[in-house]
Design a protein around this motif. Structure first.
Motif, PDB file in Angstrom:
ATOM      1  N   VAL A  64       0.791  -1.126  -0.037  1.00  0.00           N
ATOM      2  CA  VAL A  64       0.096   0.090   0.016  1.00  0.00           C
ATOM      3  C   VAL A  64       0.794   1.188  -0.092  1.00  0.00           C
ATOM      4  O   VAL A  64       0.532   2.263  -0.628  1.00  0.00           O
ATOM      5  N   LEU A  89       1.916   2.845  -3.278  1.00  0.00           N
ATOM      6  CA  LEU A  89       1.006   3.709  -4.188  1.00  0.00           C
ATOM      7  C   LEU A  89       1.221   5.252  -3.927  1.00  0.00           C
ATOM      8  O   LEU A  89       1.601   5.667  -2.899  1.00  0.00           O
ATOM      9  N   GLU A 135      -3.483   7.259  -5.868  1.00  0.00           N
ATOM     10  CA  GLU A 135      -3.747   5.891  -6.112  1.00  0.00           C
ATOM     11  C   GLU A 135      -4.332   5.578  -4.350  1.00  0.00           C
ATOM     12  O   GLU A 135      -5.361   4.784  -4.587  1.00  0.00           O
ATOM     13  N   ARG A 136      -4.094   5.918  -3.467  1.00  0.00           N
ATOM     14  CA  ARG A 136      -4.517   5.662  -2.208  1.00  0.00           C
ATOM     15  C   ARG A 136      -5.686   6.211  -1.837  1.00  0.00           C
ATOM     16  O   ARG A 136      -6.651   5.507  -1.283  1.00  0.00           O
ATOM     17  N   LEU A 182      -7.860   3.587  -3.884  1.00  0.00           N
ATOM     18  CA  LEU A 182      -8.112   2.347  -3.083  1.00  0.00           C
ATOM     19  C   LEU A 182      -9.087   2.454  -1.991  1.00  0.00           C
ATOM     20  O   LEU A 182      -9.792   1.590  -1.843  1.00  0.00           O
ATOM     21  N   HIS A 216      -6.028   4.750 -13.067  1.00  0.00           N
ATOM     22  CA  HIS A 216      -5.404   4.797 -11.287  1.00  0.00           C
ATOM     23  C   HIS A 216      -5.953   3.279 -10.812  1.00  0.00           C
ATOM     24  O   HIS A 216      -5.111   2.748 -10.140  1.00  0.00           O
ATOM     25  N   ASN A 223      -3.471   0.655 -12.090  1.00  0.00           N
ATOM     26  CA  ASN A 223      -2.269   0.990 -11.522  1.00  0.00           C
ATOM     27  C   ASN A 223      -2.243   0.244  -9.987  1.00  0.00           C
ATOM     28  O   ASN A 223      -1.264  -0.369  -9.550  1.00  0.00           O
ATOM     29  N   VAL A 224      -3.364   0.756  -9.460  1.00  0.00           N
ATOM     30  CA  VAL A 224      -3.430   0.083  -7.940  1.00  0.00           C
ATOM     31  C   VAL A 224      -3.470  -1.482  -8.111  1.00  0.00           C
ATOM     32  O   VAL A 224      -2.651  -2.202  -7.166  1.00  0.00           O
ATOM     33  N   LYS A 256       0.269  -2.579  -8.869  1.00  0.00           N
ATOM     34  CA  LYS A 256       1.072  -2.387  -7.576  1.00  0.00           C
ATOM     35  C   LYS A 256       0.983  -3.297  -6.376  1.00  0.00           C
ATOM     36  O   LYS A 256       1.900  -3.548  -5.782  1.00  0.00           O
ATOM     37  N   LEU A 257      -0.171  -3.552  -6.353  1.00  0.00           N
ATOM     38  CA  LEU A 257      -0.627  -4.456  -5.116  1.00  0.00           C
ATOM     39  C   LEU A 257      -0.436  -6.026  -5.553  1.00  0.00           C
ATOM     40  O   LEU A 257      -0.677  -6.863  -4.823  1.00  0.00           O
ATOM     41  N   ALA A 289      -7.980  -6.603  -4.020  1.00  0.00           N
ATOM     42  CA  ALA A 289      -7.395  -5.350  -3.712  1.00  0.00           C
ATOM     43  C   ALA A 289      -8.034  -4.791  -2.266  1.00  0.00           C
ATOM     44  O   ALA A 289      -7.159  -4.387  -1.384  1.00  0.00           O
ATOM     45  N   ALA A 296      -6.115  -4.146   1.217  1.00  0.00           N
ATOM     46  CA  ALA A 296      -6.207  -3.027   1.637  1.00  0.00           C
ATOM     47  C   ALA A 296      -6.721  -3.178   3.354  1.00  0.00           C
ATOM     48  O   ALA A 296      -5.986  -2.456   4.037  1.00  0.00           O
TER      49      ALA A 296
END
Length: 255
Positions: free
Chosen positions: A176, A179, A183-184, A187, A213, A216-217, A220-221, A229, A233
């Motif tokens: 997390v 990000l 992006e956070r 999320l 976005h 991308n989230v 990256k996760l 996701a 999170a």
């Protein structure tokens, strides 16, 4: 003599009244009993309002529905509405509402995973239902001294579960943190269950930008779906965006 106020929460009437009666025979113990999560919360709230807070709550790990039949010698409060039924969920609720109440989970069988969940929820102990009265009294008095009590046979398994949970949380937090702030934000909107259009309206972005976005989230996760996701999170402690207000950032990270 300092008296210990104990609340027994169990939907098995015979067990509840037998345990309550046994504890009530102790000269320094006052006992009440409840047959459901909602009834237990009402007992706790009423006692607090009257200045007679409970010290320890003994709760069935498999807390279920209402109690049928006639009332026992030690009255068991019943509930006729839906509400908290799982013992560990009740521990969480009591921990939040009345943190001064120590909770001990009573279980039919040893279960390292559930015992670890109980400790994470705020319980101070996990005890077998068939343990001796003297053992239970030792646990009750021990948790009031801020001790944590587990059966010796469970220690290794519980420590393994807690270590694994901590590792998963650490890994999730690291992902997390990779990000960007935007992006956070996205999320947290996903955790709140908002779709792409709703996220776009909330963040004043185009749906295409939100789609980028979100992709991308997920990348990256290291997951392939919104559900995955959101689960990651939550493990990392990321809560949903406040739908009644703005996204709040605390300590450099989104809360």
């Amino acid at each position: 003599m300092v008296r210990i106020r104990v609340l027994v929460v169990d939907d098995h009437r015979i067990f509840a009244e037998s345990l309550a009666a046994a504890l009530a025979a102790e000269p320094d113990v006052d006992v009440s009993a409840a047959g459901s999560g909602p009834a237990a919360l009402r007992c706790l709230d009423r006692a607090a309002a009257e200045g007679r807070r409970f010290d320890v709550m003994l709760v069935d790990a498999d807390l279920g529905g209402n109690l049928p039949g006639s009332r026992p010698a030690v009255p068991v409060q019943e509930a006729n509405e839906d509400g908290l039924v799982d013992g560990i969920s009740l521990v969480i609720g009591v921990r939040s509402a009345q943190p001064g109440v120590r909770t001990v989970v009573l279980a039919e069988k040893d279960d390292p995973r559930r015992a670890a969940l109980a400790l994470q929820a705020g319980a101070s102990g996990w005890v077998a239902k068939d343990c001796s009265l003297s053992r239970l009294l030792t646990v009750i008095r021990g948790v009031l001294r801020d001790e944590t009590h587990l059966p010796p046979a469970l220690l290794t398994g519980v420590l393994r579960e807690l270590t694994a949970a901590r590792k998963h949380r650490t890994e999730s937090e690291r992902l997390v943190e990779s990000l960007t702030p935007r992006e956070r934000e996205v999320l947290r909107c996903m955790v709140a269950g908002l779709g792409r259009k709703a996220v776009a309206e909330r963040l004043f972005l185009s749906p295409h930008t939100v789609r980028t976005h979100m992709q991308n989230v997920l990348g990256k996760l290291g997951v392939h779906s919104t559900l995955a996701a959101v689960a990651l999170a939550r493990r990392a402690g990321v809560g949903p965006v406040d739908l009644a207000g703005d996204v709040v950032e605390r300590g450099g990270q989104l809360a």
